[in-house]
Design an enzyme around this catalytic site. Structure first.
Site, PDB file in Angstrom:
ATOM      1  N   CYS A   2      15.033   7.112  94.840  1.00  0.00           N
ATOM      2  CA  CYS A   2      15.450   8.246  95.646  1.00  0.00           C
ATOM      3  C   CYS A   2      16.757   7.861  96.329  1.00  0.00           C
ATOM      4  O   CYS A   2      17.181   6.715  96.255  1.00  0.00           O
ATOM      5  CB  CYS A   2      14.399   8.536  96.695  1.00  0.00           C
ATOM      6  SG  CYS A   2      12.737   8.615  96.028  1.00  0.00           S
ATOM      7  N   ARG A  27      20.440   9.501  91.707  1.00  0.00           N
ATOM      8  CA  ARG A  27      19.348   8.530  91.831  1.00  0.00           C
ATOM      9  C   ARG A  27      17.973   9.189  91.788  1.00  0.00           C
ATOM     10  O   ARG A  27      16.977   8.534  91.528  1.00  0.00           O
ATOM     11  CB  ARG A  27      19.480   7.772  93.146  1.00  0.00           C
ATOM     12  CG  ARG A  27      20.735   6.955  93.225  1.00  0.00           C
ATOM     13  CD  ARG A  27      20.766   6.240  94.538  1.00  0.00           C
ATOM     14  NE  ARG A  27      19.665   5.307  94.619  1.00  0.00           N
ATOM     15  CZ  ARG A  27      19.786   4.002  94.558  1.00  0.00           C
ATOM     16  NH1 ARG A  27      20.963   3.474  94.416  1.00  0.00           N
ATOM     17  NH2 ARG A  27      18.741   3.222  94.652  1.00  0.00           N
ATOM     18  N   TRP A  74      12.825  11.338  93.883  1.00  0.00           N
ATOM     19  CA  TRP A  74      12.318  11.146  92.522  1.00  0.00           C
ATOM     20  C   TRP A  74      10.840  10.841  92.715  1.00  0.00           C
ATOM     21  O   TRP A  74      10.478   9.770  93.201  1.00  0.00           O
ATOM     22  CB  TRP A  74      13.052   9.990  91.862  1.00  0.00           C
ATOM     23  CG  TRP A  74      12.747   9.804  90.412  1.00  0.00           C
ATOM     24  CD1 TRP A  74      13.378  10.402  89.361  1.00  0.00           C
ATOM     25  CD2 TRP A  74      11.762   8.949  89.833  1.00  0.00           C
ATOM     26  NE1 TRP A  74      12.838   9.972  88.176  1.00  0.00           N
ATOM     27  CE2 TRP A  74      11.841   9.081  88.436  1.00  0.00           C
ATOM     28  CE3 TRP A  74      10.791   8.095  90.359  1.00  0.00           C
ATOM     29  CZ2 TRP A  74      11.014   8.390  87.560  1.00  0.00           C
ATOM     30  CZ3 TRP A  74       9.967   7.402  89.491  1.00  0.00           C
ATOM     31  CH2 TRP A  74      10.090   7.548  88.105  1.00  0.00           C
ATOM     32  N   ASN A 100      12.506   5.368 100.806  1.00  0.00           N
ATOM     33  CA  ASN A 100      12.640   5.035  99.390  1.00  0.00           C
ATOM     34  C   ASN A 100      11.771   3.801  99.156  1.00  0.00           C
ATOM     35  O   ASN A 100      11.813   2.871  99.944  1.00  0.00           O
ATOM     36  CB  ASN A 100      14.111   4.714  99.100  1.00  0.00           C
ATOM     37  CG  ASN A 100      14.373   4.514  97.626  1.00  0.00           C
ATOM     38  OD1 ASN A 100      13.505   4.787  96.790  1.00  0.00           O
ATOM     39  ND2 ASN A 100      15.555   4.052  97.300  1.00  0.00           N
ATOM     40  N   GLY A 101      10.980   3.802  98.088  1.00  0.00           N
ATOM     41  CA  GLY A 101      10.095   2.665  97.827  1.00  0.00           C
ATOM     42  C   GLY A 101       8.653   3.145  97.702  1.00  0.00           C
ATOM     43  O   GLY A 101       8.410   4.351  97.563  1.00  0.00           O
ATOM     44  N   GLU A 471      19.880   0.274  71.304  1.00  0.00           N
ATOM     45  CA  GLU A 471      20.609   0.985  72.351  1.00  0.00           C
ATOM     46  C   GLU A 471      20.963   2.413  71.894  1.00  0.00           C
ATOM     47  O   GLU A 471      20.850   3.361  72.672  1.00  0.00           O
ATOM     48  CB  GLU A 471      21.872   0.185  72.729  1.00  0.00           C
ATOM     49  CG  GLU A 471      22.782   0.816  73.751  1.00  0.00           C
ATOM     50  CD  GLU A 471      22.137   1.093  75.102  1.00  0.00           C
ATOM     51  OE1 GLU A 471      20.982   0.698  75.336  1.00  0.00           O
ATOM     52  OE2 GLU A 471      22.782   1.766  75.916  1.00  0.00           O
ATOM     53  N   LYS A 475      19.708   5.727  73.886  1.00  0.00           N
ATOM     54  CA  LYS A 475      20.636   6.752  74.397  1.00  0.00           C
ATOM     55  C   LYS A 475      20.189   8.127  73.929  1.00  0.00           C
ATOM     56  O   LYS A 475      20.146   9.071  74.690  1.00  0.00           O
ATOM     57  CB  LYS A 475      22.079   6.522  73.920  1.00  0.00           C
ATOM     58  CG  LYS A 475      22.864   5.408  74.532  1.00  0.00           C
ATOM     59  CD  LYS A 475      23.196   5.552  75.994  1.00  0.00           C
ATOM     60  CE  LYS A 475      22.087   5.068  76.876  1.00  0.00           C
ATOM     61  NZ  LYS A 475      22.098   3.758  77.403  1.00  0.00           N
ATOM     62  N   GLU A 478      16.737   9.327  75.564  1.00  0.00           N
ATOM     63  CA  GLU A 478      16.683   9.614  76.999  1.00  0.00           C
ATOM     64  C   GLU A 478      17.458  10.865  77.398  1.00  0.00           C
ATOM     65  O   GLU A 478      17.092  11.520  78.364  1.00  0.00           O
ATOM     66  CB  GLU A 478      17.105   8.414  77.841  1.00  0.00           C
ATOM     67  CG  GLU A 478      18.553   8.042  77.738  1.00  0.00           C
ATOM     68  CD  GLU A 478      18.884   6.792  78.536  1.00  0.00           C
ATOM     69  OE1 GLU A 478      18.326   6.590  79.609  1.00  0.00           O
ATOM     70  OE2 GLU A 478      19.731   6.013  78.061  1.00  0.00           O
ATOM     71  N   HIS A 494       8.455  -3.044  56.129  1.00  0.00           N
ATOM     72  CA  HIS A 494       7.154  -3.496  56.630  1.00  0.00           C
ATOM     73  C   HIS A 494       6.411  -2.368  57.344  1.00  0.00           C
ATOM     74  O   HIS A 494       5.490  -2.618  58.118  1.00  0.00           O
ATOM     75  CB  HIS A 494       7.336  -4.699  57.558  1.00  0.00           C
ATOM     76  CG  HIS A 494       7.976  -5.865  56.875  1.00  0.00           C
ATOM     77  ND1 HIS A 494       7.324  -6.604  55.917  1.00  0.00           N
ATOM     78  CD2 HIS A 494       9.223  -6.390  56.966  1.00  0.00           C
ATOM     79  CE1 HIS A 494       8.140  -7.546  55.465  1.00  0.00           C
ATOM     80  NE2 HIS A 494       9.303  -7.423  56.083  1.00  0.00           N
ATOM     81  N   LYS A 593      18.499   6.960  88.248  1.00  0.00           N
ATOM     82  CA  LYS A 593      19.528   5.969  87.920  1.00  0.00           C
ATOM     83  C   LYS A 593      19.079   4.541  88.202  1.00  0.00           C
ATOM     84  O   LYS A 593      19.282   3.662  87.393  1.00  0.00           O
ATOM     85  CB  LYS A 593      20.808   6.286  88.685  1.00  0.00           C
ATOM     86  CG  LYS A 593      21.971   5.369  88.327  1.00  0.00           C
ATOM     87  CD  LYS A 593      22.367   5.512  86.871  1.00  0.00           C
ATOM     88  CE  LYS A 593      23.430   4.528  86.460  1.00  0.00           C
ATOM     89  NZ  LYS A 593      23.491   4.446  84.981  1.00  0.00           N
TER      90      LYS A 593
HETATM   91  C1  F6R Z   1      19.271   3.563  80.089  1.00  0.00           C
HETATM   92  C2  F6R Z   1      19.276   3.041  81.444  1.00  0.00           C
HETATM   93  C3  F6R Z   1      18.127   2.195  81.874  1.00  0.00           C
HETATM   94  C4  F6R Z   1      18.647   1.001  82.702  1.00  0.00           C
HETATM   95  C5  F6R Z   1      17.456   0.218  83.275  1.00  0.00           C
HETATM   96  C6  F6R Z   1      17.928  -1.018  84.025  1.00  0.00           C
HETATM   97  O1  F6R Z   1      20.428   4.279  79.808  1.00  0.00           O
HETATM   98  O2  F6R Z   1      20.174   3.269  82.191  1.00  0.00           O
HETATM   99  O3  F6R Z   1      17.374   1.764  80.792  1.00  0.00           O
HETATM  100  O4  F6R Z   1      19.430   0.193  81.879  1.00  0.00           O
HETATM  101  O5  F6R Z   1      16.726   1.033  84.135  1.00  0.00           O
HETATM  102  O6  F6R Z   1      18.781  -0.677  85.070  1.00  0.00           O
HETATM  103  P1  F6R Z   1      19.721  -1.748  85.749  1.00  0.00           P
HETATM  104  O7  F6R Z   1      20.704  -2.204  84.737  1.00  0.00           O
HETATM  105  O8  F6R Z   1      20.355  -1.013  86.891  1.00  0.00           O
HETATM  106  O9  F6R Z   1      18.836  -2.868  86.204  1.00  0.00           O
END
Ligand code: F6R
Length: 598
Positions: A2, A27, A74, A100-101, A471, A475, A478, A494, A593
């Site tokens: 949050c 966030r 969030w 937050n938490g 990756e 992308k 998500e 396999h 985020k």
């Molecule tokens: C995917 C994404 C997440 C972050 C993950 C780790 O696009 O952004 O998978 O990579 O939550 O976040 P950080 O790097 O901030 O620890």
């Protein structure tokens, strides 16, 4: 996950709170609210949905006041609705809190408080805090908060105000909080982006610290109530860095910023043919490297493993932070634990780091957000200097993480006296080569149009480009909500090959390296079963056309640097598909985020 912002000063609080929430919205974004104190009253407004809804609601209400707290949520406990949105109040509506938490023992506390006659209005863990503070509200807010927090298990970054005190109480444990010190005003936020543009002077709170903040003063105390001297830091972030600058989405801006971001990661670190990093890692003492991270950062960790093992020959293990922390990992003398995190606040990564430190490992951070908790917890760090990443899907942080890991690998080579200057020279050319690929964005959008209705995707790569396949798949899923999987190409036979039919697009990452012939065979296997092949190539061999339906050509580079180029078309493909589907690219559903909860 949050976002929290608070304001106390000589100006109207509301515009600061709303602007701060807009900056923090990336966030968490399912509901938002604020509370402003004025004339011995608390005015609370909350709305489900985006901050814009809250802003619209507040316009007609004419709320004035010089101190207030606000939150964008969030959801963790309870549905995203108005009742569960923060701020939360005590029974009398005299205390307001944003948090937050996660309060882990909130169930037991809630039962206790209910028995004592407290009435609850939400399903959240946070509301328990408001009532606990109420329970201890004798003389002053500060002691009530301190007493309440003694009973709490879990994590928090929180701000509390009441009807009458001329101060905001802030407290932190496991969730970031910083104070922006202005003239006659202080802004408190969970993230520097809410402070940027107002002041450059910031104070970072550490775990178990509490700040008592008035408009022109702040006092920080530790858990025993002792005053702690805090250093004032200069904040790097600027307002321009957190604006879209003409791009439709932050994600697009961040994809296109990668040449500059990588230059910034390299800046000052590769001058005169030498690697300069402000870290103190002795290659002779490092027996094993363990890299821990989550999500996209975990993918860059996998690339880090390939390249460190390849060019230095030190054994590297890669672990999901969430797994590392709970499996009683074996840490031996000579182990270096590397934590990679864009935000520097990911709860699992932080916990893994703490576990490693407790077991006596030396720790190194590869972090983007300056002053973040990971950055402060590690023994040494390499900042990415990629600038703020606002789009929830990580893009520029990924390429900068890979760049930073390369720098680290070269730094170790240099100590051994075997620095490979060819890699160094080629690394300098990577930003220009990425510019070339970005010019393909329009063509990739045409491709995206063809595939936006697909239900599934496979991504295949080998060696260093296997993590790139992972990756690319992450992308896509998500932000476009299309199911996608990444595999090492040879693993197809396999099991996953059973999925291949004419409805299955398969993206191959196929640069001309030492796995090339093998990957061509894998392509043949897919083609023979009617799959649609999209190939990322760096050399257009005559036979490629027969094996593929679409190709995206990237410039040639050294094998070891190829992930930095190959990931760009995959980011663009995911971006365009999601945008063409009309989805909220920067704020995909259910995501946030920085994941500050387990
Ligand atoms: C995917 C994404 C997440 C972050 C993950 C780790 O696009 O952004 O998978 O990579 O939550 O976040 P950080 O790097 O901030 O620890």
């Amino acid at each position: 996950m949050c976002g929290i912002v608070g304001y106390i000063g000589n100006k109207e609080a509301l515009p600061f709170l709303i602007n701060g929430l807009k900056k923090l919205e990336y966030r968490g974004y399912d509901s938002a609210g604020f509370c402003i104190q004025h004339d011995g009253k608390l005015s609370v407004v909350k709305r489900k949905g985006k901050v814009k809804e809250l802003e619209n609601a507040s316009k007609s209400l004419k709320i004035t006041g010089h101190m207030g707290i606000a939150h964008t949520r969030w959801a963790t406990h309870g549905a995203p609705n108005e009742a569960n949105a923060h701020p939360h109040l005590d029974c009398k509506g005299a205390i307001a809190i944003v948090h937050n938490g996660i309060i882990e023992n909130y169930g037991a506390l809630k039962e206790m408080l209910k028995k004592e006659g407290h009435r609850f209005f939400s399903e959240t863990d946070t509301e328990v805090l408001a009532h606990l503070i109420e329970k201890f509200k004798g003389k002053n807010l500060e002691s009530a908060v301190a007493m309440a927090l003694k009973l709490v298990e879990g994590t928090f970054g929180l701000l509390v105000i009441d009807k009458t005190s001329q101060e905001i109480i802030a407290a932190k444990k496991g969730s970031p909080l910083l104070l922006g010190i202005g003239s006659q005003e202080i802004i408190i936020a969970s993230d520097a982006s809410a402070i940027a543009g107002h002041t450059k002077k910031v104070v970072y709170l550490n775990d178990s610290e509490m700040a008592i903040i008035s408009s022109n003063n702040y006092v920080v105390k530790n858990v025993n109530g002792k005053v702690v001297e805090k250093k004032i830091h200069d904040m790097e972030m600027t307002v321009q860095q957190i604006e879209k600058r003409g791009f439709k989405h932050f994600m697009a801006k961040e994809i296109f910023e990668q040449p500059l971001a990588i230059e910034n990661t390299l800046r000052g670190r590769i001058g005169d043919g030498r690697i300069k990093l402000s870290i103190d890692v002795d290659v002779k003492k490092v027996k094993r490297i363990i890299i821990t991270a989550c999500g996209t950062s975990w993918h860059s960790a996998l690339i880090g493993k390939y390249l460190i093992e390849k060019i230095i020959g030190i054994q590297v293990e890669v672990d999901y932070a969430s797994e590392f922390r709970y499996r009683n990992p074996i840490i031996k003398k000579g182990d270096l634990v590397v934590a990679i995190s864009q935000s520097g606040e990911t709860a699992d990564t932080l916990a893994a780091l703490k576990e490693a430190k407790q077991k006596g490992a030396k720790t190194l951070g590869v972090v983007n957000v300056v002053g973040s908790t990971v950055a402060r917890e590690v023994d040494f760090g390499i900042y990415l200097h990629a600038g703020p990443e606002i789009g929830v899907a990580s893009t520029k942080a990924f390429t900068c993480q890979v760049t930073a890991l390369l720098l680290f690998a070269l730094y170790l080579q240099q100590q051994k006296g075997v620095l490979d200057k060819k890699i160094l020279e080629e690394l300098k050319k990577i930003p220009a080569k990425i510019e070339e690929i970005l010019k393909e964005s329009k063509n990739i959008r045409i491709l995206a149009q063809k595939f936006k209705a697909s239900k599934n995707f496979l991504y295949l790569g080998r060696g260093l480009n296997f993590p790139v396949a992972l990756e690319g798949a992450l992308k896509l899923k998500e932000i476009s909500y299309i199911h996608a999987e990444g595999y090492p190409a040879a693993e197809m036979k396999h099991g996953p090959i059973a999925l291949i039919d004419e409805h299955m697009p398969v993206v191959f990452i196929a640069p001309k390296d030492d796995t090339y012939q093998k990957i061509i065979s894998n392509m043949q296997e897919i083609k023979a079963r009617g799959g649609t092949v999209i190939a990322i190539i760096n050399e257009n061999e005559p036979y490629i056309a027969a094996l593929t339906n679409h190709v995206i050509k990237v410039p040639k580079t050294l094998d070891i640097l190829s992930p930095l180029l190959n990931v760009i078309p995959l980011q663009l493909l995911a971006y365009h598909i999601a945008d063409l589907k009309g989805l909220n690219v920067d704020k995909p559903r259910n995501l946030a985020k920085s994941v500050t909860v387990e």
